[in-house]
Design an enzyme around this catalytic site. Structure first.
Site, short mmCIF file in Angstrom:
data_model
loop_
_atom_site.label_atom_id
_atom_site.label_comp_id
_atom_site.label_asym_id
_atom_site.label_seq_id
_atom_site.Cartn_x
_atom_site.Cartn_y
_atom_site.Cartn_z
N HIS A 196 1.94 4.76 -2.72
CA HIS A 196 2.18 6.19 -2.48
C HIS A 196 3.59 6.57 -2.95
O HIS A 196 3.80 7.61 -3.58
CB HIS A 196 2.07 6.50 -0.98
CG HIS A 196 0.66 6.50 -0.45
ND1 HIS A 196 -0.32 7.31 -0.96
CD2 HIS A 196 0.07 5.81 0.57
CE1 HIS A 196 -1.45 7.13 -0.28
NE2 HIS A 196 -1.24 6.21 0.66
N HIS A 214 0.84 -1.20 0.00
CA HIS A 214 0.00 0.00 0.00
C HIS A 214 0.88 1.26 0.00
O HIS A 214 0.74 2.14 -0.85
CB HIS A 214 -0.91 -0.03 1.23
CG HIS A 214 -1.81 1.16 1.36
ND1 HIS A 214 -3.11 1.16 0.89
CD2 HIS A 214 -1.61 2.39 1.89
CE1 HIS A 214 -3.66 2.34 1.13
NE2 HIS A 214 -2.77 3.11 1.74
N GLU A 215 1.82 1.32 0.96
CA GLU A 215 2.68 2.50 1.03
C GLU A 215 3.57 2.62 -0.21
O GLU A 215 3.91 3.73 -0.64
CB GLU A 215 3.55 2.48 2.29
CG GLU A 215 2.77 2.44 3.62
CD GLU A 215 1.80 3.61 3.81
OE1 GLU A 215 2.03 4.68 3.23
OE2 GLU A 215 0.79 3.42 4.51
#
Lengths: 502, 502
Positions: B272, B268-269
């Site tokens: 980003h 997920h990170e």
């Protein structure tokens, strides 16, 4: 003090400057410890922009006015000292024109880049033109500073690193030490040879796992007083002590083949860290709240490394910890004398940074003498190799005439423009010994304390007499107040004689 | 462009602002990853001082003049977009008075402190006065922003997070999704129950050593395109993606009992991080060079986590890597379906941050509806618990009426004053699905690529259509340009149906 007073304006400015310094310091730590390589370009741009903003804010025209106004305001003693130190820093920061600083930065960048490129091959001829440019700029800088400060040119350079230190007082002390060391070093080497003939150096039982070395280092740091609520230990290629007083970031470097170098390095940096952690919290944003110069800072690291961590008493306490943390086999069958033979081992060498405490001062004195002559013009840059070689042969019996890499090209200081800094190293060693003598005078049980791993009394003395005093006084004043004596190398000479001749 | 142009002045200012942001970002990372606890007080002071300096510089009176002058200068297309975005940011930053901002900061600090204190016991009555103060200030803020921006009050709040997003376009999309989910969630749960009855969930073979989990995470990050020359992975209590585009600092949190949560968190990170790493390097110091708002950022993290890393195709490729890095025993005897049963496991729950992709939007829609009514005045703060409970029962069949801690007191957003932010989470999920559909349209072999661990084509598409576009366009414009469609939940609904009903 009203919010509109000049003092309050300087206080508010100081908080902004401190915030930028905090950022610069932590970004520097991060760069050395954490940053991936691709982050470097933007980081360098950021550091340069922050430095520009800092300089712009610190040297804005109104700052000089505020200082003048504040000097006329009713101030208590600490506030007066704060304004005096701010004024000193401000004068040192504003005495060079922006045009001159640009010229100087270019000369430094050129010399340092060329030095990095040419040092491996010791290409002095290639380096010389840049070095000549650098020395010319340094002479000009020294004269500009001297005019403003009312000092001699070389004193004006030293003033940046150790406020109040003057050649007139420092040179006799270093000369005295040089005279002592000329006889002492051969005697100490002969003494060591005889000792090692009777009891040979025991090899270390490598490898030493890095996590175990780290655990040992942390125990030692904590024992000598490092506050881990306000600091930590990491790894970087070049060990340093950075961060801010409330958050000290120390680093070391480990190798599995050996543990003493890293451990002594950790304790050296811990000395720097203790000084910073002991500064007065309420003044950290003012110049007066900072540590007092390079020599005093080095005295604190050398105090922990040389006076404490290489002493027989320390090792009486430390050996069980080494066995516990590294495993009993690490120094199996070793007595105290076997460890001391390692941590007191001395030898003549070409390289300053590798030198032990007995020979190190001679490397420094050589540079101190040469750089005074470079600044005065008595010595031309092109003649440095011959002058260096002559002094190396005289002081240490070694020649560098065919080895520029390990001679005048060994250090980054001159190529990066730091002239007037070298004396600080040896002044630090001298001050450390002078402080130890004063502590033993005031606390006769200080060695017994070390033997039992108790450093509270020793640290309390240093906190009261050095750390908490921050930059209230010049380096010589601070030393005189702490020890009751002027700078002198007597205690350092006695320290060396006790350690290396008995 | 001459060095005296208004554009050049804004460019120089932007470099200073970027340097401060770089420092703020890295100090934030350091605080979460490295800082010892005692460093916190001075760090907070530093962050606050830097924020004040930033605001002072960004809102100085001459900046508005420069923007006006620059708009009249001859600019190329990118420069025009840069000035437009700078103007937008400047308007959003200057539309509140200093007095109002002070009042608001106090209301937020009070509410957030009280929330931290009272949340564990769910003491709504104790929290309510502070929450009322906070909502009153938020209404005032929304009106002040609305007046300057010519938007409705709630749109003016959303505009800060997702420029261009309006209730008139967002609400119908979320309503449509809500209608879909009301039937879908029960159906998907029944489908899951039937599946698990046939093939029960296999327990994970814990413990999973943390260094092995880290090695697995690094392999996955690198495979999906993370550039370790310009970033790294560390550990912190709350996982995040911070740093700067040239140096992305991601964190995760490990537990030995389980590896999937941390692995999905890392991916997920990474989403980003990829967005930031893909921004155009030459514009990072201008607002136009930044990532486009919260919804688009969340779409990139959810794209990697939900569209890629929870897909069957990804796991076909990933399972051998799991076995290699965690050891064959980690998922011994597991088939693809066994992993998918874990990463696709869904359930109704009270807590938004623990929710899966099927139920998460209902948590968000609940907050989106309530906060619109809070801002319009239709809903009084004291009536939030009843309204919250009614919606929770309607949307998820769960009651929170006696459980404020897991009801309206569960999130930090409202206490900290972030109203208008919640929709971004679900808009991100919707956009991620819409982007995947567009990629599959343009690259019919995209799923086959994933099956083979090839993410270059997928990333090239995103780099071209999203990352490199930075903040050139509003959120809706950017989405329309990338996918050829307006925001709609059709693709997200299809994604859910494919994953949870088949």
């Amino acid at each position: 003090m009203s919010a509109n007073s000049a003092f309050s304006k300087l206080d508010a400015l100081s908080r902004k400057l401190e915030a930028i310094e905090h950022a610069q310091s932590m970004l520097g730590v991060d760069e050395a410890v954490m940053m991936p390589v691709g982050g470097g370009e933007k980081r360098a741009e950021t550091m340069s922009t922050l430095a520009g903003m800092y300089h712009e804010m610190a040297t804005a025209p109104e700052v000089g006015d505020w200082l003048g106004d504040a000097e006329a305001e009713p101030l208590d003693e600490m506030q007066s000292l704060a304004i005096r130190e701010f004024r000193r820093v401000h004068t040192n920061m504003t005495c060079l024109s922006a045009d001159f600083v640009r010229k100087q930065v270019n000369a430094r960048i050129r010399a340092e880049q060329l030095w990095r490129e040419l040092r491996p091959t010791g290409d002095w001829a290639g380096f010389l033109p840049a070095f000549e440019g650098l020395v010319a700029t340094a002479r000009e800088e020294a004269q500009l500073r001297a005019d403003v400060l009312g000092l001699s040119p070389y004193d004006a350079l030293m003033e940046q690193y150790d406020p109040g230190n003057r050649v007139a007082e420092v040179a006799p002390v270093l000369n005295d030490l040089k005279t002592f060391l000329k006889d002492f070093v051969p005697a100490a080497l002969a003494h060591q040879e005889a000792k090692l003939a009777r009891r040979p150096l025991k090899p270390l039982n490598a490898p030493f796992a890095i996590d175990k070395q780290k655990a040992l280092g942390l125990v030692m740091m904590e024992a000598v007083g490092f506050d881990f609520e306000h600091g930590r230990l990491d790894v970087s290629h070049h060990p340093f002590c950075g961060g801010v007083p409330t958050d000290i970031r120390m680093t070391t470097r480990y190798t599995e083949g050996e543990f003493l170098t890293s451990l002594m390095g950790i304790l050296h940096e811990t000395g720097h860290g203790l000084y910073e952690q002991g500064l007065p919290k309420e003044w950290t944003h003012w110049p007066v709240g900072r540590a007092r110069g390079m020599a005093m800072h080095e005295s604190q690291s050398l105090f922990v490394e040389k006076q404490i961590a290489r002493s027989p008493e320390f090792w009486e306490w430390a050996m069980p910890h080494v066995r516990e943390k590294l495993g009993a086999e690490a120094i199996a069958g070793w007595d105290l004398e076997d460890v001391l033979a390692h941590v007191h081992f001395i030898e003549r060498g070409l390289i300053r940074v590798d030198a032990d405490e007995a020979t190190y001062p001679l490397h420094v004195i050589l540079r101190f003498e040469l750089e005074q002559d470079l600044i005065s013009g008595k010595l031309a840059p092109k003649d440095v190799p011959a002058a260096w070689d002559a002094k190396m042969r005289e002081y240490l019996g070694l020649s560098t005439i065919d080895n520029m890499k390990d001679g005048p090209m060994q250090d980054v200081h001159w190529p990066s423009g730091a002239i007037g800094y070298f004396p600080s190293y040896t002044l630090g060693a001298i001050i450390a010994a002078q402080l130890w003598s004063a502590i033993e005078r005031d606390q006769p049980n200080a060695r017994e304390d070390m033997r039992n791993g108790r450093f509270v009394g020793i640290n309390d003395w240093r906190r009261e007499n050095i750390w908490s005093q921050a930059s209230k006084y010049s380096t010589p004043e601070l030393l005189q107040r702490a020890t009751g004596e002027k700078l002198n190398s007597k205690h350092f000479q006695e320290h060396l004689a006790r350690r290396y001749l008995s």
